[in-house]
Write a protein that holds these residues in place. Structure first.
Motif, PDB file in Angstrom:
ATOM      1  N   ASP A   1       9.200  -6.792   8.997  1.00 24.50           N
ATOM      2  CA  ASP A   1       8.940  -5.532   9.687  1.00 24.50           C
ATOM      3  C   ASP A   1       9.977  -4.473   9.303  1.00 24.50           C
ATOM      4  O   ASP A   1       9.663  -3.287   9.239  1.00 24.50           O
ATOM      5  N   ALA A   2      11.213  -4.908   9.026  1.00 24.29           N
ATOM      6  CA  ALA A   2      12.249  -3.970   8.592  1.00 24.29           C
ATOM      7  C   ALA A   2      11.922  -3.396   7.219  1.00 24.29           C
ATOM      8  O   ALA A   2      12.108  -2.193   6.970  1.00 24.29           O
ATOM      9  N   ARG A   3      11.430  -4.237   6.304  1.00 22.34           N
ATOM     10  CA  ARG A   3      11.020  -3.732   4.985  1.00 22.34           C
ATOM     11  C   ARG A   3       9.931  -2.670   5.145  1.00 22.34           C
ATOM     12  O   ARG A   3       9.942  -1.632   4.469  1.00 22.34           O
ATOM     13  N   LEU A   4       8.979  -2.949   6.040  1.00 26.92           N
ATOM     14  CA  LEU A   4       7.888  -2.004   6.280  1.00 26.92           C
ATOM     15  C   LEU A   4       8.432  -0.697   6.842  1.00 26.92           C
ATOM     16  O   LEU A   4       8.018   0.395   6.433  1.00 26.92           O
ATOM     17  N   TYR A   5       9.350  -0.789   7.767  1.00 24.73           N
ATOM     18  CA  TYR A   5       9.929   0.401   8.404  1.00 24.73           C
ATOM     19  C   TYR A   5      10.660   1.267   7.379  1.00 24.73           C
ATOM     20  O   TYR A   5      10.525   2.500   7.359  1.00 24.73           O
ATOM     21  N   ILE A   6      11.449   0.624   6.518  1.00 32.32           N
ATOM     22  CA  ILE A   6      12.180   1.373   5.487  1.00 32.32           C
ATOM     23  C   ILE A   6      11.210   2.057   4.534  1.00 32.32           C
ATOM     24  O   ILE A   6      11.397   3.216   4.151  1.00 32.32           O
ATOM     25  N   MET A   7      10.143   1.344   4.156  1.00 29.51           N
ATOM     26  CA  MET A   7       9.163   1.928   3.247  1.00 29.51           C
ATOM     27  C   MET A   7       8.485   3.137   3.885  1.00 29.51           C
ATOM     28  O   MET A   7       8.189   4.135   3.213  1.00 29.51           O
ATOM     29  N   LYS A   8       8.247   3.077   5.195  1.00 31.62           N
ATOM     30  CA  LYS A   8       7.658   4.218   5.898  1.00 31.62           C
ATOM     31  C   LYS A   8       8.618   5.405   5.923  1.00 31.62           C
ATOM     32  O   LYS A   8       8.198   6.571   5.792  1.00 31.62           O
ATOM     33  N   LEU A   9       9.899   5.141   6.115  1.00 31.47           N
ATOM     34  CA  LEU A   9      10.894   6.218   6.070  1.00 31.47           C
ATOM     35  C   LEU A   9      10.874   6.911   4.707  1.00 31.47           C
ATOM     36  O   LEU A   9      10.916   8.145   4.616  1.00 31.47           O
ATOM     37  N   ILE A  10      10.808   6.109   3.659  1.00 31.22           N
ATOM     38  CA  ILE A  10      10.781   6.671   2.307  1.00 31.22           C
ATOM     39  C   ILE A  10       9.516   7.502   2.106  1.00 31.22           C
ATOM     40  O   ILE A  10       9.551   8.593   1.520  1.00 31.22           O
ATOM     41  N   ALA A  11       8.373   7.002   2.611  1.00 25.48           N
ATOM     42  CA  ALA A  11       7.118   7.736   2.481  1.00 25.48           C
ATOM     43  C   ALA A  11       7.211   9.088   3.176  1.00 25.48           C
ATOM     44  O   ALA A  11       6.741  10.108   2.661  1.00 25.48           O
ATOM     45  N   LYS A  12       7.818   9.113   4.346  1.00 23.67           N
ATOM     46  CA  LYS A  12       7.979  10.377   5.064  1.00 23.67           C
ATOM     47  C   LYS A  12       8.835  11.358   4.283  1.00 23.67           C
ATOM     48  O   LYS A  12       8.508  12.543   4.160  1.00 23.67           O
ATOM     49  N   LEU A  13       9.924  10.877   3.750  1.00 25.42           N
ATOM     50  CA  LEU A  13      10.841  11.754   3.010  1.00 25.42           C
ATOM     51  C   LEU A  13      10.211  12.262   1.723  1.00 25.42           C
ATOM     52  O   LEU A  13      10.394  13.431   1.348  1.00 25.42           O
ATOM     53  N   THR A  14       9.470  11.399   1.043  1.00 24.42           N
ATOM     54  CA  THR A  14       8.816  11.850  -0.199  1.00 24.42           C
ATOM     55  C   THR A  14       7.705  12.842   0.105  1.00 24.42           C
ATOM     56  O   THR A  14       7.483  13.792  -0.655  1.00 24.42           O
ATOM     57  N   ASN A  15       6.992  12.637   1.210  1.00 21.31           N
ATOM     58  CA  ASN A  15       5.963  13.601   1.601  1.00 21.31           C
ATOM     59  C   ASN A  15       6.576  14.970   1.889  1.00 21.31           C
ATOM     60  O   ASN A  15       6.028  16.001   1.520  1.00 21.31           O
ATOM     61  N   ARG A  16       7.733  14.955   2.544  1.00 20.47           N
ATOM     62  CA  ARG A  16       8.403  16.225   2.832  1.00 20.47           C
ATOM     63  C   ARG A  16       8.870  16.898   1.556  1.00 20.47           C
ATOM     64  O   ARG A  16       8.675  18.103   1.355  1.00 20.47           O
ATOM     65  N   SER A  17       9.482  16.119   0.652  1.00 24.75           N
ATOM     66  CA  SER A  17      10.000  16.710  -0.581  1.00 24.75           C
ATOM     67  C   SER A  17       8.887  17.218  -1.495  1.00 24.75           C
ATOM     68  O   SER A  17       9.079  18.139  -2.282  1.00 24.75           O
ATOM     69  N   ASN A  18       7.680  16.623  -1.333  1.00 26.15           N
ATOM     70  CA  ASN A  18       6.538  17.070  -2.138  1.00 26.15           C
ATOM     71  C   ASN A  18       5.707  18.133  -1.443  1.00 26.15           C
ATOM     72  O   ASN A  18       4.658  18.543  -1.937  1.00 26.15           O
ATOM     73  N   GLY A  19       6.179  18.529  -0.238  1.00 23.40           N
ATOM     74  CA  GLY A  19       5.495  19.598   0.484  1.00 23.40           C
ATOM     75  C   GLY A  19       4.196  19.197   1.128  1.00 23.40           C
ATOM     76  O   GLY A  19       3.340  20.040   1.394  1.00 23.40           O
ATOM     77  N   LYS A  20       4.026  17.901   1.424  1.00 20.05           N
ATOM     78  CA  LYS A  20       2.780  17.431   2.047  1.00 20.05           C
ATOM     79  C   LYS A  20       2.904  17.451   3.548  1.00 20.05           C
ATOM     80  O   LYS A  20       3.963  17.278   4.091  1.00 20.05           O
TER      81      LYS A  20
ATOM     82  N   HIS B   1       0.823  -1.199   0.000  1.00 20.76           N
ATOM     83  CA  HIS B   1       0.000   0.000   0.000  1.00 20.76           C
ATOM     84  C   HIS B   1       0.869   1.265   0.000  1.00 20.76           C
ATOM     85  O   HIS B   1       0.634   2.196  -0.780  1.00 20.76           O
ATOM     86  N   ILE B   2       1.865   1.301   0.886  1.00 23.71           N
ATOM     87  CA  ILE B   2       2.731   2.474   0.959  1.00 23.71           C
ATOM     88  C   ILE B   2       3.526   2.627  -0.329  1.00 23.71           C
ATOM     89  O   ILE B   2       3.712   3.742  -0.842  1.00 23.71           O
ATOM     90  N   TYR B   3       4.005   1.517  -0.867  1.00 24.15           N
ATOM     91  CA  TYR B   3       4.724   1.555  -2.146  1.00 24.15           C
ATOM     92  C   TYR B   3       3.863   2.206  -3.232  1.00 24.15           C
ATOM     93  O   TYR B   3       4.308   3.112  -3.940  1.00 24.15           O
ATOM     94  N   THR B   4       2.623   1.746  -3.350  1.00 25.04           N
ATOM     95  CA  THR B   4       1.719   2.300  -4.360  1.00 25.04           C
ATOM     96  C   THR B   4       1.467   3.783  -4.125  1.00 25.04           C
ATOM     97  O   THR B   4       1.469   4.590  -5.059  1.00 25.04           O
ATOM     98  N   ASN B   5       1.274   4.145  -2.864  1.00 26.66           N
ATOM     99  CA  ASN B   5       1.027   5.545  -2.508  1.00 26.66           C
ATOM    100  C   ASN B   5       2.206   6.423  -2.909  1.00 26.66           C
ATOM    101  O   ASN B   5       2.032   7.490  -3.501  1.00 26.66           O
ATOM    102  N   VAL B   6       3.415   5.967  -2.600  1.00 34.84           N
ATOM    103  CA  VAL B   6       4.613   6.743  -2.931  1.00 34.84           C
ATOM    104  C   VAL B   6       4.766   6.884  -4.445  1.00 34.84           C
ATOM    105  O   VAL B   6       5.024   7.980  -4.963  1.00 34.84           O
ATOM    106  N   ILE B   7       4.605   5.777  -5.164  1.00 34.35           N
ATOM    107  CA  ILE B   7       4.795   5.798  -6.615  1.00 34.35           C
ATOM    108  C   ILE B   7       3.759   6.689  -7.307  1.00 34.35           C
ATOM    109  O   ILE B   7       4.091   7.496  -8.180  1.00 34.35           O
ATOM    110  N   LEU B   8       2.505   6.583  -6.902  1.00 33.61           N
ATOM    111  CA  LEU B   8       1.440   7.319  -7.579  1.00 33.61           C
ATOM    112  C   LEU B   8       1.435   8.805  -7.270  1.00 33.61           C
ATOM    113  O   LEU B   8       0.920   9.614  -8.040  1.00 33.61           O
ATOM    114  N   HIS B   9       2.028   9.169  -6.129  1.00 37.67           N
ATOM    115  CA  HIS B   9       1.923  10.560  -5.711  1.00 37.67           C
ATOM    116  C   HIS B   9       3.279  11.244  -5.565  1.00 37.67           C
ATOM    117  O   HIS B   9       3.412  12.239  -4.863  1.00 37.67           O
ATOM    118  N   THR B  10       4.283  10.716  -6.251  1.00 38.87           N
ATOM    119  CA  THR B  10       5.602  11.355  -6.193  1.00 38.87           C
ATOM    120  C   THR B  10       5.569  12.690  -6.932  1.00 38.87           C
ATOM    121  O   THR B  10       5.730  13.748  -6.353  1.00 38.87           O
TER     122      THR B  10
END
Length: 373
Positions: free
Chosen positions: A354-373, A121-130
């Motif tokens: 759980d580590a894969r999930l954690y890394i994906m969440k870190l990426i989601a946070k960083l992409t949200n910041r870079s996109n101004g969300k 889910h997070i992967y799809t969210n990041v990819i679709l809204h980058t």
């Protein structure tokens, strides 16, 4: 058992004290490795963006969209799916609390199926809204950049390697290493002498393993390394090392393991999540790496001894790279936030999903910041 201690005016030193009473009887515990580092405390600007950085039992992040934008059918379906997963997880947590005979709230047990759904889910969210540009590339089936973090450019193909069942590539490990370097080792908040710890990217370790030995010192950032006492080396083993290596290929190798070189006593501690007894091929490659490191006379004084350490073992053929990241984060947490560090992790159990999930969440946070969300 090798013990390290941190001293305020010296940094990291070998400890000559006996282990504390009960140290050898330390209870086994489970971690994803990354949770051993205080990410939110060192990234306050990310604290309210994207998914919460929770460990086992964390909740799925719902799809974030501007309130004035009409959702497409696929976005509505994705939103319903995330709400369904969250509702199911809440019900499971409630049942877990009700079943506890003492009435104390306990953390719900880790659910692999839900974790896999959340990662996707997070992967799809990041990819679709980058970015809009990213959507155009996606529609054409092309790769595109998702995130630029300091020296590391993270692409859609890199995120695909973080999905369950995939083998992490060089860039995935380099990305987490760059996060650790920038957020912790180089942070003004961190303890003095943090620069005594150096994390080498997989590409550089690969060059160390296969580049002509005479030029190795010219490859390394010697000005930084001569201050160090510990080097973290993601080692890529090759089943057929006699085959000529294409140095232009970033992802050579058949298996990841972590090497931690202690320059305090010239020991290379090797943590292999798929350890094989009497692995002649692997030992040969490790000895070759040691000889190349020994040729750096400014860095290594004397002969390096390889020490194979007991560690948690992976249950599949896909998670070796994840284990390298988990081991690294666990040790960095020890080195930077504890005064006594043991190189023994034989009783620590790691959760790669759980580590894969954690890394994906870190990426989601960083992409949200870079996109101004």
């Amino acid at each position: 058992m090798t013990l390290i201690e941190w001293k305020e005016h010296k940094g990291f030193c070998l400890s000559h004290d006996e282990p504390a009473v009960g140290e050898s009887e330390r209870e086994r515990f489970i971690t994803n490795g990354l949770a051993c580092l205080p990410w939110d405390a060192y990234t306050p600007d990310l604290a309210n963006g994207g998914s919460e950085l929770m460990g086992i039992g964390g909740e799925v992040a719902t799809l974030s969209m501007p309130c004035n934008k009409k959702l497409s059918k696929s976005e509505k379906r994705e939103l319903r799916q995330s709400k369904k997963i969250n509702a199911q997880k809440k019900r499971q947590m409630k049942r877990q609390v009700e079943l506890d005979k003492y009435g104390d709230e306990v953390e719900a047990s880790f659910k692999p199926y839900l974790a896999k759904q959340e990662i996707k889910h997070i992967y799809t969210n990041v990819i679709l809204h980058t970015t809009d540009t990213g959507k155009n590339f996606l529609s054409k089936g092309e790769d595109f950049k998702v995130l630029q973090y300091h020296s590391i450019a993270l692409y859609k193909s890199d995120l695909e390697h973080l999905l369950p069942g995939e083998w992490l590539n060089d860039n995935d490990i380099s990305f987490v290493y760059e996060l650790i370097i920038q957020l912790f080792i180089k942070s003004d908040q961190c303890r003095d002498f943090a620069n005594q710890i150096q994390l080498l990217f997989p590409s550089l370790v690969q060059l160390l393993q296969h580049f002509p030995a005479d030029d190795i010192e010219n490859l390394l950032p010697m000005d930084d390394l001569i201050k160090s006492r510990f080097l973290f080396l993601p080692i890529s083993f090759i089943d057929k090392p006699s085959v000529e290596i294409d140095m232009e290929d970033a992802n050579n190798g058949d298996h990841w393991a972590l090497g931690v070189l202690s320059l305090l006593d010239n020991k290379l501690f090797v943590y292999d999540s798929m350890k094989v007894d009497n692995d002649i091929n692997g030992d040969t490659q490790l000895q070759a790496l040691c000889k190349r490191l020994e040729s750096c006379s400014k860095l290594v004084k004397g002969k390096i001894k390889v020490v194979h350490m007991n560690c948690d073992q992976q249950k599949n053929f896909d998670d070796c790279g994840v284990f390298v990241i988990m081991f690294t984060c666990y040790f960095i947490g020890q080195f930077l936030f504890h005064d006594e560090i043991s190189m023994d992790i034989g009783k620590v159990q790691f959760n790669p999903l759980d580590a894969r999930l954690y890394i994906m969440k870190l990426i989601a946070k960083l992409t949200n910041r870079s996109n101004g969300k």
